[in-house]
Design an enzyme around this catalytic site. Structure first.
Site, mmCIF file in Angstrom:
data_model
loop_
_atom_site.group_PDB
_atom_site.id
_atom_site.type_symbol
_atom_site.label_atom_id
_atom_site.label_comp_id
_atom_site.label_asym_id
_atom_site.label_seq_id
_atom_site.Cartn_x
_atom_site.Cartn_y
_atom_site.Cartn_z
ATOM 1 N N ILE A 43 0.753 -1.198 -0.034
ATOM 2 C CA ILE A 43 -0.022 0.082 -0.082
ATOM 3 C C ILE A 43 0.901 1.224 0.043
ATOM 4 C CG2 ILE A 43 -0.128 0.240 2.450
ATOM 5 C CD1 ILE A 43 -3.158 0.715 1.868
ATOM 6 N N VAL A 65 1.208 -2.638 9.150
ATOM 7 C CA VAL A 65 0.868 -1.488 8.061
ATOM 8 C C VAL A 65 1.194 -0.133 8.603
ATOM 9 C CG1 VAL A 65 -0.758 -0.128 6.652
ATOM 10 C CG2 VAL A 65 -0.758 -2.586 6.670
ATOM 11 N N ASP A 66 0.949 -0.142 9.921
ATOM 12 C CA ASP A 66 1.077 1.441 10.429
ATOM 13 C C ASP A 66 2.633 1.516 10.371
ATOM 14 O OD1 ASP A 66 0.775 3.618 12.107
ATOM 15 O OD2 ASP A 66 0.378 2.422 13.878
ATOM 16 N N SER A 149 -7.770 -3.893 10.974
ATOM 17 C CA SER A 149 -7.816 -4.968 12.184
ATOM 18 C C SER A 149 -7.748 -6.151 11.766
ATOM 19 C CB SER A 149 -9.465 -4.646 12.722
ATOM 20 O OG SER A 149 -9.451 -3.340 13.430
#
Length: 208
Positions: A43, A65-66, A149
């Site tokens: 992403i 991802v964070d 999540s």
């Protein structure tokens, strides 16, 4: 990353209920086609108006991802996030993309999966709706979502994906400027789930 993708294109005009609500809220609305796509990719490489960060409530970075988004965006993202005073579960906040190809990052905090009986579906649906609302308020036309999540927070992807797609299909027609939504999967297994949902736009779920 795989080049495989699943796509679904529909016009908000064919959703009479959504279109009527949108017209009531936005005088002179002209329905625009909405393109839903699922891809298997990183992403942080997507050059869109916004990518969504599956953040924690501090907005100060983390794993998965964070962490990947913070690393790719550079330290300027963390400095901007420090000014936002965190984010509640189910909500979303906007920052610039800094060193990312994407112009903006929309940070959203998903629920931690327990058993599905503690408000998790409603909170997850709220994440997707709020991201759409934040993107529309900023005048953005394209946005990519990770599986909010479904990583460290443990939400089963086979339950989360229908909520994601249904929530987007419900919210996006109310904002005619938003025309391109990407569900960015990090595995072929997750892509296959979105493929089944987007084939024929079959997105029944319990999300409201």
């Amino acid at each position: 990353a795989s080049a495989r993708s699943a796509t679904c294109t529909y016009s908000s005009a064919i959703r009479a209920d959504d279109n009527a609500r949108a017209r009531a809220r936005i005088p002179g609305l002209i329905a625009m086609p909405l393109h839903l796509r699922a891809i298997c990719a990183d992403i942080t490489t997507l050059a869109l108006d916004a990518i969504v960060n599956a953040a924690n409530s501090s907005l100060l970075g983390g794993g998965g991802v964070d962490g990947a988004i913070h690393r790719a965006a550079g330290p300027e993202l963390l400095r901007e996030c420090r000014l936002l005073d965190g984010c509640r579960v189910g909500d979303a906040k906007l920052t610039r993309g800094h060193r990312l190809p994407a112009r903006h990052v929309i940070h959203s905090v998903g629920p931690v999966w327990q058993d599905g009986r503690h408000g998790e579906p409603e909170l997850l649906a709220s994440c997707y709706r709020r991201c759409i609302e934040v993107a529309a308020a900023a005048g953005l036309s394209s946005i990519a979502f990770p599986g909010i999540s479904t990583g460290a927070y443990g939400y089963p992807v086979e339950l989360a994906a229908p909520i994601a797609v249904t929530s987007v299909r419900t919210a996006a027609p109310l904002h005619p400027g938003l025309t391109d939504v990407v569900f960015c999967c990090y595995s072929e297994q997750h892509l296959a789930i979105y493929q089944r949902l987007l084939d024929g736009c079959d997105t029944d779920s319990d999300a409201r």
